[in-house]
Design an enzyme around this catalytic site. Structure first.
Site, PDB file in Angstrom:
ATOM      1  N   HIS A  11      24.200  78.860  50.396  1.00  0.00           N
ATOM      2  CA  HIS A  11      23.317  79.522  49.143  1.00  0.00           C
ATOM      3  C   HIS A  11      23.907  80.747  48.776  1.00  0.00           C
ATOM      4  O   HIS A  11      23.638  81.966  49.038  1.00  0.00           O
ATOM      5  CB  HIS A  11      22.184  79.800  49.736  1.00  0.00           C
ATOM      6  CG  HIS A  11      21.402  78.568  49.925  1.00  0.00           C
ATOM      7  ND1 HIS A  11      20.788  77.998  51.110  1.00  0.00           N
ATOM      8  CD2 HIS A  11      20.724  77.595  48.795  1.00  0.00           C
ATOM      9  CE1 HIS A  11      20.042  76.992  50.909  1.00  0.00           C
ATOM     10  NE2 HIS A  11      19.780  76.846  49.465  1.00  0.00           N
ATOM     11  N   HIS A  41      26.963  78.119  44.441  1.00  0.00           N
ATOM     12  CA  HIS A  41      25.689  77.118  44.270  1.00  0.00           C
ATOM     13  C   HIS A  41      24.837  77.418  43.103  1.00  0.00           C
ATOM     14  O   HIS A  41      24.561  76.719  42.237  1.00  0.00           O
ATOM     15  CB  HIS A  41      24.967  77.397  45.577  1.00  0.00           C
ATOM     16  CG  HIS A  41      23.407  76.591  45.432  1.00  0.00           C
ATOM     17  ND1 HIS A  41      23.230  75.430  45.063  1.00  0.00           N
ATOM     18  CD2 HIS A  41      22.244  77.234  45.230  1.00  0.00           C
ATOM     19  CE1 HIS A  41      22.032  74.878  45.004  1.00  0.00           C
ATOM     20  NE2 HIS A  41      21.477  76.035  45.146  1.00  0.00           N
ATOM     21  N   HIS A  84      17.970  81.621  40.745  1.00  0.00           N
ATOM     22  CA  HIS A  84      17.078  80.793  41.433  1.00  0.00           C
ATOM     23  C   HIS A  84      17.178  80.836  43.036  1.00  0.00           C
ATOM     24  O   HIS A  84      16.403  80.566  43.906  1.00  0.00           O
ATOM     25  CB  HIS A  84      17.015  79.247  41.401  1.00  0.00           C
ATOM     26  CG  HIS A  84      17.892  78.541  42.143  1.00  0.00           C
ATOM     27  ND1 HIS A  84      19.284  78.294  41.810  1.00  0.00           N
ATOM     28  CD2 HIS A  84      17.594  77.855  43.197  1.00  0.00           C
ATOM     29  CE1 HIS A  84      19.865  77.604  42.450  1.00  0.00           C
ATOM     30  NE2 HIS A  84      18.891  77.210  43.400  1.00  0.00           N
ATOM     31  N   ASP A  85      18.295  81.283  43.572  1.00  0.00           N
ATOM     32  CA  ASP A  85      18.592  81.640  44.895  1.00  0.00           C
ATOM     33  C   ASP A  85      18.882  82.714  45.224  1.00  0.00           C
ATOM     34  O   ASP A  85      19.506  83.151  46.162  1.00  0.00           O
ATOM     35  CB  ASP A  85      19.628  80.427  45.674  1.00  0.00           C
ATOM     36  CG  ASP A  85      18.848  79.226  46.251  1.00  0.00           C
ATOM     37  OD1 ASP A  85      17.521  79.315  46.402  1.00  0.00           O
ATOM     38  OD2 ASP A  85      19.505  78.151  45.939  1.00  0.00           O
TER      39      ASP A  85
HETATM   40  P1  5GP Z   1      17.548  75.643  47.425  1.00  0.00           P
HETATM   41  O1  5GP Z   1      17.550  76.243  48.858  1.00  0.00           O
HETATM   42  O2  5GP Z   1      19.129  75.364  47.293  1.00  0.00           O
HETATM   43  O3  5GP Z   1      16.836  76.258  46.463  1.00  0.00           O
HETATM   44  O4  5GP Z   1      16.572  74.224  47.518  1.00  0.00           O
HETATM   45  C1  5GP Z   1      17.282  72.996  47.806  1.00  0.00           C
HETATM   46  C2  5GP Z   1      16.977  72.604  49.042  1.00  0.00           C
HETATM   47  O5  5GP Z   1      17.292  71.091  48.957  1.00  0.00           O
HETATM   48  C3  5GP Z   1      17.881  73.157  50.352  1.00  0.00           C
HETATM   49  O6  5GP Z   1      17.270  74.306  50.777  1.00  0.00           O
HETATM   50  C4  5GP Z   1      17.787  72.078  51.405  1.00  0.00           C
HETATM   51  O7  5GP Z   1      16.637  72.253  52.001  1.00  0.00           O
HETATM   52  C5  5GP Z   1      17.689  71.008  50.530  1.00  0.00           C
HETATM   53  N1  5GP Z   1      18.941  70.123  50.547  1.00  0.00           N
HETATM   54  C6  5GP Z   1      20.110  70.382  49.588  1.00  0.00           C
HETATM   55  N2  5GP Z   1      20.989  69.657  49.562  1.00  0.00           N
HETATM   56  C7  5GP Z   1      20.676  68.788  50.764  1.00  0.00           C
HETATM   57  C8  5GP Z   1      21.471  67.956  51.517  1.00  0.00           C
HETATM   58  O8  5GP Z   1      22.594  67.543  51.148  1.00  0.00           O
HETATM   59  N3  5GP Z   1      20.761  67.449  52.588  1.00  0.00           N
HETATM   60  C9  5GP Z   1      19.693  67.810  53.028  1.00  0.00           C
HETATM   61  N4  5GP Z   1      19.079  67.401  54.026  1.00  0.00           N
HETATM   62  N5  5GP Z   1      18.659  68.904  52.434  1.00  0.00           N
HETATM   63  C10 5GP Z   1      19.574  69.376  51.264  1.00  0.00           C
HETATM   64 MN    MN Z   2      19.292  76.232  45.246  1.00  0.00          MN
END
Ligand code: 5GP
Ligand code: MN
Length: 322
Positions: free
Chosen positions: A10, A14, A50-51
């Site tokens: 993050h 990303h 967004h993050d």
């Molecule tokens: P973000 O935190 O990036 O805004 O939201 C995306 C969420 O999707 C991540 O925090 C994580 O929980 C999930 N995520 C994204 N990519 C993967 C992945 O390759 N594997 C798993 N298990 N979760 C993922």
């Molecule tokens: Mn994200």
């Protein structure tokens, strides 16, 4: 802000990746022609922020450890609330205020859109978000709200690395897993139970990725594609034009924001949208097609082969116990 916590996943890369993916979807599907310039701007800014200032730990960790941020936001969408709030604080700084030339009304509209989109990236809304959109698309004449559509697009782009080529998907997976494992190390030190996928000694990576692809990513992409086909069908000639770049839209729509009044090039090519019956097969991995949808209008779905290929490789790795 993206570098503050030195997160493996993050971080600013990303954010750039998600912004680029959103841009790709807006251009390649022709969705940009459904949107005003302000809505496009809001979507790209939402992707970029967004993050913002992500701590490298999950909402669950914030809640379980009783962090200041969890206290501030009462355990609800803790990180997402912070990303938005911290980013808008940066924008208040005169040197950083990329919104200063917006009118008061434009600013209010853009801010509302960004808040809706970023809050919807909270994974705890995932199933409800998909269910709501699926239900909406079963209606005879679905009226898809801009904010709901753009929220789903951003959410899909946020979890889109499994829908890209293996090398990319594998890299992102390893970075995310390392971030999860560091949280697991913290949880162990604090005497907290491990969150899912956070115990570096007991996590089956390949198996969990197969699950993530099958239960989260595939259904999301399928609903998003159905939604885009419903939205874009009425503006197909515009969405199909061969000038699908945001810069060409900037020129053609500089005096008018209404997608329906854009000039349609005389010889529209079908670069972005495929309307052939043969394409029907490729949506088999998707959801039930709403009966009301125009049957001959399809977008390209290049992610389907990537998802299948990535799943196959994880399955091979699972068998080998890697
Ligand atoms: P973000 O935190 O990036 O805004 O939201 C995306 C969420 O999707 C991540 O925090 C994580 O929980 C999930 N995520 C994204 N990519 C993967 C992945 O390759 N594997 C798993 N298990 N979760 C993922
Ligand atoms: Mn994200």
């Amino acid at each position: 802000g993206y570098c503050r916590f030195r997160n493996p996943y993050h971080n600013n890369l990303h954010a750039a990746d998600v912004a680029q993916t959103v841009h790709h979807v807006l251009c390649q599907t022709g969705l940009m022609h459904w949107l005003t310039d302000l809505e496009i701007f809001a979507t790209l800014v939402a992707a970029l922020i967004h993050d913002y200032e992500h701590t490298g730990t999950t909402n669950n960790f914030h809640v379980m450890s009783g962090s200041d941020t969890a206290m501030l936001y009462n355990d609800r969408a803790v990180l997402e609330n912070h990303h938005i709030s911290a980013a808008f604080r940066v924008l208040k700084d005169d040197d950083c205020n990329i919104l200063q030339n917006l009118s008061r009304d434009e600013y209010r509209e853009l801010r509302t859109l960004i808040i809706d989109m970023v809050l919807a990236t909270d994974m705890s809304f995932h199933f409800q978000q998909l269910k709501n959109m699926k239900n909406l698309l079963t209606l005879a004449e679905p009226n898809v709200e801009k904010s709901k559509a753009l929220s789903l697009v951003l959410h899909c782009c946020d979890i889109s690395h499994p829908a890209k080529k293996w090398d990319l998907h594998h890299k992102w997976t390893m970075l995310l897993l390392e971030e999860f494992f560091r949280q697991g190390d913290l949880e162990r030190d604090l005497g907290l139970p491990f969150s899912p996928l956070c115990d570096r000694n007991n996590t089956l990576v390949a198996e969990s990725q197969i699950g993530f692809i099958e239960f989260i990513v595939e259904p999301s992409m399928a609903v998003c594609a159905d939604m885009l086909e419903v939205i874009l069908a009425p503006i197909a000639p515009i969405a199909n034009n061969n000038n699908n770049s945001l810069s060409s839209k900037a020129i053609s729509s500089s005096t008018n924001d209404d997608a329906n009044t854009l000039n349609v090039p005389e010889e529209a090519s079908c670069e972005a949208i495929v309307c052939e019956a043969a394409e029907e097969k490729s949506s088999s991995a998707g959801t039930e097609k709403p009966t009301s949808m125009p049957t001959r209008f399809k977008i390209k779905k290049p992610w389907i082969t990537c998802l299948a290929e990535n799943k196959k490789i994880w399955k091979e790795q699972a068998v080998k116990g890697e």
